[in-house]
Design a protein around this motif. Sequence first.
Motif, PDB file in Angstrom:
ATOM      1  N   GLY A  90      32.947  41.053  46.014  1.00 46.33           N
ATOM      2  CA  GLY A  90      32.911  42.296  45.251  1.00 46.33           C
ATOM      3  C   GLY A  90      33.884  43.340  45.747  1.00 46.33           C
ATOM      4  O   GLY A  90      33.772  44.518  45.393  1.00 46.33           O
ATOM      5  N   MET A  91      34.842  42.955  46.575  1.00 44.87           N
ATOM      6  CA  MET A  91      35.843  43.895  47.071  1.00 44.87           C
ATOM      7  C   MET A  91      37.017  43.915  46.099  1.00 44.87           C
ATOM      8  O   MET A  91      37.730  42.922  45.944  1.00 44.87           O
ATOM      9  CB  MET A  91      36.291  43.499  48.482  1.00 44.87           C
ATOM     10  CG  MET A  91      35.182  43.606  49.508  1.00 44.87           C
ATOM     11  SD  MET A  91      35.706  43.151  51.181  1.00 44.87           S
ATOM     12  CE  MET A  91      35.857  41.359  51.026  1.00 44.87           C
ATOM     13  N   HIS A 105      45.816  43.946  40.528  1.00 46.08           N
ATOM     14  CA  HIS A 105      44.404  44.161  40.836  1.00 46.08           C
ATOM     15  C   HIS A 105      43.878  42.923  41.540  1.00 46.08           C
ATOM     16  O   HIS A 105      43.957  41.816  41.010  1.00 46.08           O
ATOM     17  CB  HIS A 105      43.610  44.421  39.553  1.00 46.08           C
ATOM     18  CG  HIS A 105      42.176  44.705  39.794  1.00 46.08           C
ATOM     19  ND1 HIS A 105      41.161  43.947  39.272  1.00 46.08           N
ATOM     20  CD2 HIS A 105      41.573  45.672  40.525  1.00 46.08           C
ATOM     21  CE1 HIS A 105      39.997  44.423  39.672  1.00 46.08           C
ATOM     22  NE2 HIS A 105      40.221  45.466  40.434  1.00 46.08           N
ATOM     23  N   LEU A 106      43.348  43.116  42.756  1.00 45.82           N
ATOM     24  CA  LEU A 106      42.957  41.991  43.603  1.00 45.82           C
ATOM     25  C   LEU A 106      41.453  42.032  43.879  1.00 45.82           C
ATOM     26  O   LEU A 106      40.929  43.035  44.372  1.00 45.82           O
ATOM     27  CB  LEU A 106      43.717  42.044  44.932  1.00 45.82           C
ATOM     28  CG  LEU A 106      45.252  42.108  44.818  1.00 45.82           C
ATOM     29  CD1 LEU A 106      45.870  42.320  46.180  1.00 45.82           C
ATOM     30  CD2 LEU A 106      45.805  40.855  44.153  1.00 45.82           C
ATOM     31  N   GLU A 107      40.768  40.932  43.552  1.00 39.45           N
ATOM     32  CA  GLU A 107      39.355  40.770  43.879  1.00 39.45           C
ATOM     33  C   GLU A 107      39.272  39.869  45.107  1.00 39.45           C
ATOM     34  O   GLU A 107      39.788  38.756  45.108  1.00 39.45           O
ATOM     35  CB  GLU A 107      38.598  40.138  42.717  1.00 39.45           C
ATOM     36  CG  GLU A 107      38.585  40.990  41.458  1.00 39.45           C
ATOM     37  CD  GLU A 107      37.886  40.271  40.326  1.00 39.45           C
ATOM     38  OE1 GLU A 107      38.577  39.534  39.576  1.00 39.45           O
ATOM     39  OE2 GLU A 107      36.656  40.410  40.208  1.00 39.45           O
ATOM     40  N   SER A 161      39.493  34.383  50.009  1.00 45.29           N
ATOM     41  CA  SER A 161      39.999  34.003  48.696  1.00 45.29           C
ATOM     42  C   SER A 161      40.227  35.260  47.869  1.00 45.29           C
ATOM     43  O   SER A 161      39.429  36.200  47.930  1.00 45.29           O
ATOM     44  CB  SER A 161      39.017  33.069  47.976  1.00 45.29           C
ATOM     45  OG  SER A 161      39.602  32.561  46.787  1.00 45.29           O
ATOM     46  N   VAL A 162      41.321  35.273  47.127  1.00 43.04           N
ATOM     47  CA  VAL A 162      41.707  36.444  46.345  1.00 43.04           C
ATOM     48  C   VAL A 162      42.053  36.006  44.933  1.00 43.04           C
ATOM     49  O   VAL A 162      42.787  35.022  44.736  1.00 43.04           O
ATOM     50  CB  VAL A 162      42.919  37.163  46.985  1.00 43.04           C
ATOM     51  CG1 VAL A 162      43.323  38.378  46.151  1.00 43.04           C
ATOM     52  CG2 VAL A 162      42.607  37.580  48.422  1.00 43.04           C
ATOM     53  N   ARG A 163      41.516  36.719  43.956  1.00 39.08           N
ATOM     54  CA  ARG A 163      41.899  36.492  42.562  1.00 39.08           C
ATOM     55  C   ARG A 163      42.614  37.731  42.064  1.00 39.08           C
ATOM     56  O   ARG A 163      42.084  38.841  42.164  1.00 39.08           O
ATOM     57  CB  ARG A 163      40.680  36.196  41.683  1.00 39.08           C
ATOM     58  CG  ARG A 163      41.065  35.837  40.242  1.00 39.08           C
ATOM     59  CD  ARG A 163      39.866  35.461  39.404  1.00 39.08           C
ATOM     60  NE  ARG A 163      39.045  36.605  39.084  1.00 39.08           N
ATOM     61  CZ  ARG A 163      38.105  36.620  38.137  1.00 39.08           C
ATOM     62  NH1 ARG A 163      37.866  35.516  37.444  1.00 39.08           N
ATOM     63  NH2 ARG A 163      37.391  37.689  37.906  1.00 39.08           N
ATOM     64  N   GLY A 164      43.838  37.561  41.550  1.00 40.60           N
ATOM     65  CA  GLY A 164      44.657  38.707  41.186  1.00 40.60           C
ATOM     66  C   GLY A 164      45.082  38.732  39.730  1.00 40.60           C
ATOM     67  O   GLY A 164      45.347  37.690  39.123  1.00 40.60           O
ATOM     68  N   VAL A 165      45.143  39.939  39.193  1.00 35.10           N
ATOM     69  CA  VAL A 165      45.744  40.202  37.886  1.00 35.10           C
ATOM     70  C   VAL A 165      47.019  40.992  38.150  1.00 35.10           C
ATOM     71  O   VAL A 165      46.969  42.076  38.749  1.00 35.10           O
ATOM     72  CB  VAL A 165      44.810  41.003  36.971  1.00 35.10           C
ATOM     73  CG1 VAL A 165      45.494  41.303  35.640  1.00 35.10           C
ATOM     74  CG2 VAL A 165      43.508  40.251  36.744  1.00 35.10           C
ATOM     75  N   THR A 181      45.739  34.729  39.157  1.00 35.60           N
ATOM     76  CA  THR A 181      46.303  33.994  40.289  1.00 35.60           C
ATOM     77  C   THR A 181      45.275  33.969  41.412  1.00 35.60           C
ATOM     78  O   THR A 181      44.769  35.027  41.816  1.00 35.60           O
ATOM     79  CB  THR A 181      47.598  34.666  40.790  1.00 35.60           C
ATOM     80  OG1 THR A 181      48.551  34.698  39.732  1.00 35.60           O
ATOM     81  CG2 THR A 181      48.177  33.901  41.977  1.00 35.60           C
ATOM     82  N   THR A 182      44.950  32.788  41.925  1.00 33.36           N
ATOM     83  CA  THR A 182      43.958  32.647  42.992  1.00 33.36           C
ATOM     84  C   THR A 182      44.624  32.091  44.238  1.00 33.36           C
ATOM     85  O   THR A 182      45.370  31.106  44.164  1.00 33.36           O
ATOM     86  CB  THR A 182      42.812  31.720  42.558  1.00 33.36           C
ATOM     87  OG1 THR A 182      42.191  32.255  41.387  1.00 33.36           O
ATOM     88  CG2 THR A 182      41.765  31.617  43.666  1.00 33.36           C
ATOM     89  N   THR A 183      44.385  32.743  45.365  1.00 34.97           N
ATOM     90  CA  THR A 183      44.915  32.276  46.647  1.00 34.97           C
ATOM     91  C   THR A 183      43.759  32.086  47.621  1.00 34.97           C
ATOM     92  O   THR A 183      42.745  32.784  47.552  1.00 34.97           O
ATOM     93  CB  THR A 183      45.919  33.289  47.227  1.00 34.97           C
ATOM     94  OG1 THR A 183      45.353  34.614  47.168  1.00 34.97           O
ATOM     95  CG2 THR A 183      47.217  33.270  46.448  1.00 34.97           C
TER      96      THR A 183
END
Length: 211
Positions: A90-91, A105-107, A161-165, A181-183
Motif C-alpha cells: 500500500g505504499m 506512479h509507483l506502488e 516489488s514495484v508496479r509503475g504507471v 511495469t512490474t519490477t
Amino acid sequence: MTNAVYSQSMVLPPPQTSLPVPGPIDTGRVADLIGQLLAALGEDPRREGLADTPARVAAWWGSFLTSDTSASVMCFAETHLSEQLVVVGGMSVWSLCEHHLLPMHLEVAAGYVPDGEVVGLSKFGRIAQRHAGRLQVQERFTRQVAEEICAVIGSGDVAVSVRGVHLCMSMRGVRLEAARTTTLQARGRFQDDPVLSQQFLTLATHQWGTA
C-alpha cells in the motif's frame, strides 16, 4: 504488538547508491528557466495566469527533490516471531522519469523475515519516498529501496516489488494508458526459497488487485 519492547532509535547515514543524492536546488535559476521555456512555447510569461507560474514550478522542484534524511529508525525487540513473513504494501509514491521528466506512479510492496526484532512500519514508507523524490528509473528505484531495507534490518533476506504507471508511456509515444511495469528485487532467502518468494508475490499482487 503486545509483546513488543522498544529497542533502539538511530539516525542512519544517507544510503549508498550508484548515483549521488541531488544537491541544493537553485530555485531562482529554475524559475528563470521556466519563464524562458514558456516564452519558447509561444506563451507570454507575464500574462495573467502565468505570471506566478515560474516561481510555483521552481518551488515544487525544490520541495520534490529535497529528501528528508533526518528520520530515525525504530526497531522493536520481538522474540516470538515463528519465522513470520512481514509484507508492507500500500505504499504509493510519485517519482519522475529521468528520460522525459514526466511523472511515474509507483506502488511498492516490501517483504522481510524478522530475526529477533521488527522495524517500525512507517520506515518502509519513508525509504520509498526518499528514493522516489529524485529523477529515477523504476528498475533502479526498486534496487535502491531493497538495498536500504537490507541495511536497516541488518539482513539480506528482503524482497521488494514495484508496479509503475509511467506517463512517458501513457501520454506520449505509444500512449498505452493501461500499461503497467512490474519490477522485483529478491535477495537472500527470497531468492533461494521458492515457497517464501511465492508467498511474498501472492500477498503483494493481492494488495495491488484490491487497491
